[in-house]
Design a protein around this motif. Structure first.
Motif, short mmCIF file in Angstrom:
data_model
loop_
_atom_site.label_atom_id
_atom_site.label_comp_id
_atom_site.label_asym_id
_atom_site.label_seq_id
_atom_site.Cartn_x
_atom_site.Cartn_y
_atom_site.Cartn_z
N GLY A 91 0.85 -1.13 0.19
CA GLY A 91 0.04 0.20 0.18
C GLY A 91 0.78 1.30 -0.17
O GLY A 91 1.95 1.23 0.21
N ASP A 92 0.00 2.33 -0.36
CA ASP A 92 0.73 3.57 -0.37
C ASP A 92 1.54 4.15 0.97
O ASP A 92 2.34 5.00 0.94
CB ASP A 92 -0.24 4.74 -1.03
CG ASP A 92 -0.72 4.19 -2.17
OD1 ASP A 92 0.03 3.48 -2.95
OD2 ASP A 92 -1.81 4.83 -2.63
N ASN A 93 0.99 3.74 2.06
CA ASN A 93 1.64 4.47 3.08
C ASN A 93 2.72 3.54 3.99
O ASN A 93 3.17 3.99 5.05
CB ASN A 93 0.49 4.62 4.27
CG ASN A 93 -0.06 3.24 4.90
OD1 ASN A 93 -0.15 2.54 4.08
ND2 ASN A 93 -0.52 3.33 6.07
N GLU A 94 3.15 2.49 3.24
CA GLU A 94 4.18 1.61 3.51
C GLU A 94 5.39 1.75 3.12
O GLU A 94 5.61 1.91 1.59
CB GLU A 94 3.58 0.13 3.73
CG GLU A 94 2.60 -0.02 4.63
CD GLU A 94 2.13 -1.37 5.03
OE1 GLU A 94 2.98 -2.30 4.98
OE2 GLU A 94 1.18 -1.69 5.62
N THR A 95 6.50 1.61 3.65
CA THR A 95 7.82 1.79 2.86
C THR A 95 8.88 0.73 3.76
O THR A 95 8.48 0.17 4.56
CB THR A 95 8.46 3.17 2.91
OG1 THR A 95 9.47 3.22 2.02
CG2 THR A 95 8.77 3.65 4.32
#
Length: 187
Positions: A91-95
């Motif tokens: 997802g977009d909020n994970e790195t």
């Protein structure tokens, strides 16, 4: 610090090395942290909070200072260094942050990244309390972030050292809280 400050979730070493029973770093009871981590991650996803997967990886074929103290482990593309189950960036909020030492901050761009995201507080979960969690909490504090460690979302095969580490984190660096309190910080 207020409860309205921007908070990120850091998952430390949720990899096969510790969670797969066939691996030498696995220890009885490590699975107890998985459900609390799942709950925290779900709360972070729901609120859009930044989620950082900090995992240890070393370069095969090259010397590493850690080998002076520990056996070879967590080599790039090796089974023990791979994410455990569903615990990979999604997802977009994970790195992802790759680390070569115990702390997720040491010699990585984690502090820079979190500063750019205007994060002030980090909730640190994963393994082991007395090694990577403690080192990450200490370096979070040194970099100006409030470290928060949910008691149920970390543990160790050395319970007495885990307890001493949690006491030190709570007394000198940040806070040790329940998972429910940490979820509230992410909401």
């Amino acid at each position: 610090m207020t409860d309205t400050q921007k908070t990120a979730l850091i998952l430390v070493d949720v990899i096969n090395s510790f969670f797969d029973p066939s691996q030498p770093n696995y220890y009885k009871g490590v699975e107890d942290v998985l459900e609390p981590i799942r709950r925290l991650r779900a709360a972070a996803k729901a609120s859009g909070a930044v989620v950082v997967h900090a995992v240890e990886r070393h370069r095969p074929g090259f010397d590493d200072f850690e080998w002076r103290k520990l056996p070879l482990h967590h080599l790039e593309q090796a089974f023990d260094a791979e994410f455990f189950g569903e615990f990979r960036p999604q997802g977009d909020n994970e790195t992802l942050v790759l680390k070569r030492r115990f702390s997720a901050f040491f010699a990585t761009d984690l502090a820079l990244f979190l500063t750019e995201q205007k994060v002030e507080r980090v909730i640190i979960v994963g393994v082991k309390t007395n090694v990577c969690i403690r080192a990450t909490a200490q370096d979070a504090f040194a970099n100006g972030f409030e470290p928060v460690v949910p008691r149920e979302a970390t543990n160790s095969n050395r319970p007495h050292l885990a307890e001493a580490s949690l006491e030190d984190i709570d007394r000198y660096m940040g806070r040790v809280v329940s998972v429910d309190e940490a979820i509230g910080m992410l909401s």
